[in-house]
Enzyme design. Structure first.
Site, PDB file in Angstrom:
ATOM      1  N   LYS A  22       0.877  -1.095   0.055  1.00 27.46           N
ATOM      2  CA  LYS A  22       0.065   0.218   0.346  1.00 27.46           C
ATOM      3  C   LYS A  22       0.736   1.325   0.096  1.00 27.46           C
ATOM      4  O   LYS A  22       0.788   2.392  -0.811  1.00 27.46           O
ATOM      5  CB  LYS A  22      -1.162   0.167   1.180  1.00 27.46           C
ATOM      6  CG  LYS A  22      -1.761   1.474   1.559  1.00 27.46           C
ATOM      7  CD  LYS A  22      -2.601   0.930   2.680  1.00 27.46           C
ATOM      8  CE  LYS A  22      -2.398   1.877   4.024  1.00 27.46           C
ATOM      9  NZ  LYS A  22      -1.666   2.764   4.296  1.00 27.46           N
ATOM     10  N   ASN A  23       1.822   1.278   0.769  1.00 28.50           N
ATOM     11  CA  ASN A  23       2.462   2.565   1.020  1.00 28.50           C
ATOM     12  C   ASN A  23       3.276   2.805   0.050  1.00 28.50           C
ATOM     13  O   ASN A  23       3.853   3.972   0.034  1.00 28.50           O
ATOM     14  CB  ASN A  23       3.663   2.397   2.521  1.00 28.50           C
ATOM     15  CG  ASN A  23       2.149   2.040   3.494  1.00 28.50           C
ATOM     16  OD1 ASN A  23       1.215   3.026   3.339  1.00 28.50           O
ATOM     17  ND2 ASN A  23       2.960   2.337   4.444  1.00 28.50           N
ATOM     18  N   CYS A 116      -6.140   8.031   8.852  1.00 31.83           N
ATOM     19  CA  CYS A 116      -6.481   7.020  10.137  1.00 31.83           C
ATOM     20  C   CYS A 116      -6.334   7.976  11.259  1.00 31.83           C
ATOM     21  O   CYS A 116      -5.625   8.920  11.263  1.00 31.83           O
ATOM     22  CB  CYS A 116      -5.135   6.253  10.356  1.00 31.83           C
ATOM     23  SG  CYS A 116      -5.847   4.352   9.693  1.00 31.83           S
ATOM     24  N   ARG A 121      -1.444  14.698  13.713  1.00 32.95           N
ATOM     25  CA  ARG A 121      -0.477  14.462  11.681  1.00 32.95           C
ATOM     26  C   ARG A 121      -0.682  15.599  11.263  1.00 32.95           C
ATOM     27  O   ARG A 121      -1.395  16.202  10.087  1.00 32.95           O
ATOM     28  CB  ARG A 121      -1.935  13.394  11.323  1.00 32.95           C
ATOM     29  CG  ARG A 121      -1.848  11.863  12.004  1.00 32.95           C
ATOM     30  CD  ARG A 121      -2.480  10.660  11.017  1.00 32.95           C
ATOM     31  NE  ARG A 121      -1.185  10.446  10.112  1.00 32.95           N
ATOM     32  CZ  ARG A 121      -1.217   9.168   9.531  1.00 32.95           C
ATOM     33  NH1 ARG A 121      -2.309   8.366   9.252  1.00 32.95           N
ATOM     34  NH2 ARG A 121      -0.045   8.536   8.670  1.00 32.95           N
ATOM     35  N   ASP A 305       3.657   0.873  12.096  1.00 30.41           N
ATOM     36  CA  ASP A 305       2.510  -0.242  12.151  1.00 30.41           C
ATOM     37  C   ASP A 305       2.186  -1.519  11.695  1.00 30.41           C
ATOM     38  O   ASP A 305       1.174  -2.095  12.472  1.00 30.41           O
ATOM     39  CB  ASP A 305       2.677  -0.175  10.487  1.00 30.41           C
ATOM     40  CG  ASP A 305       1.758   1.599   9.472  1.00 30.41           C
ATOM     41  OD1 ASP A 305       1.616   2.472  10.017  1.00 30.41           O
ATOM     42  OD2 ASP A 305       2.434   1.452   8.280  1.00 30.41           O
ATOM     43  N   ARG A 398      -8.813  -0.649   3.907  1.00 28.31           N
ATOM     44  CA  ARG A 398      -7.998   0.230   3.404  1.00 28.31           C
ATOM     45  C   ARG A 398      -6.710  -0.087   3.135  1.00 28.31           C
ATOM     46  O   ARG A 398      -5.738   0.552   2.423  1.00 28.31           O
ATOM     47  CB  ARG A 398      -7.624   1.331   4.866  1.00 28.31           C
ATOM     48  CG  ARG A 398      -9.265   2.425   4.601  1.00 28.31           C
ATOM     49  CD  ARG A 398      -8.589   3.351   5.410  1.00 28.31           C
ATOM     50  NE  ARG A 398      -8.012   4.165   5.440  1.00 28.31           N
ATOM     51  CZ  ARG A 398      -6.855   4.436   6.160  1.00 28.31           C
ATOM     52  NH1 ARG A 398      -6.828   4.474   7.404  1.00 28.31           N
ATOM     53  NH2 ARG A 398      -5.292   5.211   5.738  1.00 28.31           N
TER      54      ARG A 398
HETATM   55  C1  UD1 Z   1       3.346   7.541   6.660  1.00 24.23           C
HETATM   56  C2  UD1 Z   1       2.834   5.407   6.380  1.00 24.23           C
HETATM   57  C3  UD1 Z   1       2.411   5.086   7.666  1.00 24.23           C
HETATM   58  C4  UD1 Z   1       3.676   5.334   8.652  1.00 24.23           C
HETATM   59  C5  UD1 Z   1       3.626   6.413   8.724  1.00 24.23           C
HETATM   60  C6  UD1 Z   1       5.420   6.019   9.294  1.00 24.23           C
HETATM   61  C7  UD1 Z   1       2.137   6.108   4.156  1.00 24.23           C
HETATM   62  C8  UD1 Z   1       1.215   6.344   2.711  1.00 24.23           C
HETATM   63  N1  UD1 Z   1       2.028   5.979   5.377  1.00 24.23           N
HETATM   64  O1  UD1 Z   1       2.301   7.634   6.757  1.00 24.23           O
HETATM   65  O2  UD1 Z   1       1.655   4.528   7.163  1.00 24.23           O
HETATM   66  O3  UD1 Z   1       3.145   4.222   9.981  1.00 24.23           O
HETATM   67  O4  UD1 Z   1       4.793   6.581   7.582  1.00 24.23           O
HETATM   68  O5  UD1 Z   1       6.436   5.202   9.281  1.00 24.23           O
HETATM   69  O6  UD1 Z   1       3.181   5.571   3.270  1.00 24.23           O
HETATM   70  N2  UD1 Z   1       4.332  15.051  11.117  1.00 24.23           N
HETATM   71  C9  UD1 Z   1       4.746  16.195  11.807  1.00 24.23           C
HETATM   72  N3  UD1 Z   1       4.509  16.683  10.449  1.00 24.23           N
HETATM   73  C10 UD1 Z   1       4.262  16.502   9.307  1.00 24.23           C
HETATM   74  C11 UD1 Z   1       4.266  15.422   8.727  1.00 24.23           C
HETATM   75  C12 UD1 Z   1       4.202  14.488   9.461  1.00 24.23           C
HETATM   76  O7  UD1 Z   1       4.378  16.609  12.683  1.00 24.23           O
HETATM   77  O8  UD1 Z   1       4.372  17.369   8.270  1.00 24.23           O
HETATM   78  C13 UD1 Z   1       5.044  14.060  12.482  1.00 24.23           C
HETATM   79  C14 UD1 Z   1       3.269  13.189  12.615  1.00 24.23           C
HETATM   80  O9  UD1 Z   1       2.665  13.660  12.875  1.00 24.23           O
HETATM   81  C15 UD1 Z   1       3.878  12.138  12.778  1.00 24.23           C
HETATM   82  C16 UD1 Z   1       5.672  11.742  12.512  1.00 24.23           C
HETATM   83  O10 UD1 Z   1       5.725  12.924  11.775  1.00 24.23           O
HETATM   84  O11 UD1 Z   1       4.210  11.724  14.589  1.00 24.23           O
HETATM   85  C17 UD1 Z   1       5.430  10.544  11.340  1.00 24.23           C
HETATM   86  O12 UD1 Z   1       4.957  10.799   9.899  1.00 24.23           O
HETATM   87  P1  UD1 Z   1       5.307  10.483   8.339  1.00 24.23           P
HETATM   88  O13 UD1 Z   1       5.997   9.716   8.585  1.00 24.23           O
HETATM   89  O14 UD1 Z   1       5.138  12.014   8.125  1.00 24.23           O
HETATM   90  O15 UD1 Z   1       3.849   9.666   8.079  1.00 24.23           O
HETATM   91  P2  UD1 Z   1       3.094   9.710   6.784  1.00 24.23           P
HETATM   92  O16 UD1 Z   1       3.675   9.633   5.548  1.00 24.23           O
HETATM   93  O17 UD1 Z   1       1.813   9.994   7.302  1.00 24.23           O
END
Ligand code: UD1
Length: 417
Positions: A22-23, A116, A121, A305, A398
């Site tokens: 998925k990711n 989710c 986030r 995850d 999902r």
């Molecule tokens: C992706 C994955 C998700 C996985 C996560 C961490 C996909 C579609 N999803 O989510 O399954 O759980 O990586 O391995 O690939 N954060 C901020 N500001 C930002 C962006 C992120 O504070 O602008 C924080 C988030 O709130 C969270 C952490 O950084 O606490 C990790 O987020 P991130 O690595 O960006 O995860 P996703 O890309 O949303």
């Protein structure tokens, strides 16, 4: 599928093929926007998040359709820069369309992306990084407006290795003028997959898989065929299902090279695990052992995850296991539902939960509240004595093509309704 009914206590046997990731698939679908002509993604998982991304791409004017085993995407008809649909609100990965669209059109209007319910986030890292490349952001009626007269390469330092922000920078940078040097990048294997796809389309990228990625922008990209790699999180889910429920299974095509921390944790719980050309073999212990601490971390650490699924197994392990969540706050919502199944879990704040292993979980009616927590409840159902019903399975869909079919293939007594 609204709910899953599981008769627990059956040891798992046999083999199951692991679906596409998925990711990896989601950002690659966004990347297909940047290429001229058609891209064909083989092994693209047929899951709700992919369907939502397809509907977003269609809204934007792309042609997307399944042909045989492949998903064909042609973005030549791209005509719209506005994403206002339900799909954006429900799916955080729609955020990677931001980088791709701003790269391709120089302008985007979108709803605040959802995903989710696991913590706040925020998207500040995305905005900050794209801002350094010349993107200007504003907000109007709760919608995000992004525009760039000239998208240019930049030297960007991410203060935290956000997966999504790394992907967005890469997507914007491949069509930007000049070179982008991204430091503090996430190292998740799905970023490697995105870069392999883009490079096959003609992009110049080096350093993916390390904390420092260099992208030379400005080359035009051509659509290509690409095989979506197997999903390490689905493989990990089934691995822990076996460790918890007992038995021995083969996880066909499981990407063991990307699963070191997960395989080590399963071994620490007493499982025998070995990799071969066919995938990963797992032989469960009579009862899972407790592990002193399972701590989530960015790749190559233990994936957030799989934290909920590991928690389900720890709930019936022989002893106490401390689980620490360092990536997302509010990712212990599943603890309450596991409690209904007899688990003794002491949530010690947003970052840690102590699982005091009980002899047996017991079947109950429980509700999925998000994707991985939902899968964890299904795993707990396999481990439990008696019958478990997991409701709200739309969350599980999902990310899992067909959890019931896969568990049945391993001999579990599972039906969906
Ligand atoms: C992706 C994955 C998700 C996985 C996560 C961490 C996909 C579609 N999803 O989510 O399954 O759980 O990586 O391995 O690939 N954060 C901020 N500001 C930002 C962006 C992120 O504070 O602008 C924080 C988030 O709130 C969270 C952490 O950084 O606490 C990790 O987020 P991130 O690595 O960006 O995860 P996703 O890309 O949303």
């Amino acid at each position: 599928m609204d709910s899953i009914r599981i008769q627990g206590g059956v040891a798992l046997q046999g083999k199951v093929r692991i679906q596409g990731s998925k990711n990896a698939a989601l950002p690659i679908l966004a990347a297909a926007l940047l290429a001229e002509g058609q891209s064909v993604l083989e092994n693209c998982p047929r899951i709700a998040d992919v369907y939502a991304m397809i509907s977003l791409l269609k809204d934007l004017g792309c042609s997307v359709n399944w042909q045989g085993k492949g998903l064909c995407i042609d973005a030549s008809g791209l005509c719209c820069r506005e994403m206002g649909s339900e799909a954006v609100r429900g799916m955080r990965s729609s955020l990677c369309l931001l980088g791709a669209l701003v790269g391709r059109c120089g302008q985007v209007v979108m709803e605040h992306p959802g995903g989710c319910v696991i913590g706040q986030r925020p998207i500040d890292l995305h905005l900050e990084a794209l801002g350094q490349m010349g993107v200007v952001f504003s907000e109007e009626d709760g919608r995000l407006l992004a525009s760039a007269d000239r998208l240019r390469g930049a030297r960007i330092l991410l203060p935290f290795p956000s997966v999504g922000a790394t992907e967005n920078v890469i997507l914007a940078a491949v069509l930007a003028e000049g070179e982008t040097l991204l430091e503090g990048a996430a190292k998740e294997p799905e970023i490697g997959a995105l870069c392999r796809y883009l490079k096959a389309c003609g992009a110049q990228i080096t350093g993916e898989g390390t904390g420092q990625i260099c992208i030379r922008g400005g080359r035009s990209l051509k659509g290509t065929e690409f095989f979506v790699p197997a999903d390490r999180i689905v493989a990990g889910t089934y691995l822990f299902a076996c460790v918890g429920a007992g038995g021995s299974v083969l996880l066909e095509e499981a990407p063991w090279q990307e699963m070191e921390a997960v395989l080590r944790t399963a071994e620490d719980m007493g499982a025998k695990v070995w990799a071969s050309r066919e995938g990963v073999y797992v032989q469960a212990p009579a009862r899972p052992g407790a592990v002193e601490c399972i701590c989530t971390a960015p790749y190559p650490g233990f994936p957030t995850d799989l934290q909920s699924v590991a928690l389900a197994v720890a709930a019936a392990a022989d002893g106490d296991t401390l689980i620490r969540e360092t990536i997302f706050e509010d990712r212990f919502r599943v603890a309450e539902e596991l409690g209904r199944m007899g688990a003794r879990l002491e949530v010690q704040g947003p970052e840690s939960v102590l699982a005091r292993g009980v002899e047996h979980l017991k079947g109950a009616r429980v509700e999925a509240r998000e994707l991985r927590g939902g899968a964890a409840l299904a795993v707990a159902g396999l481990m439990a004595r008696g019958e478990t019903t997991v409701t709200q399975c739309k969350y599980i869909e999902r990310g899992y093509e067909n959890l019931c079919r896969d568990f049945r293939e391993l001999g579990a007594r599972v039906t969906s309704a």
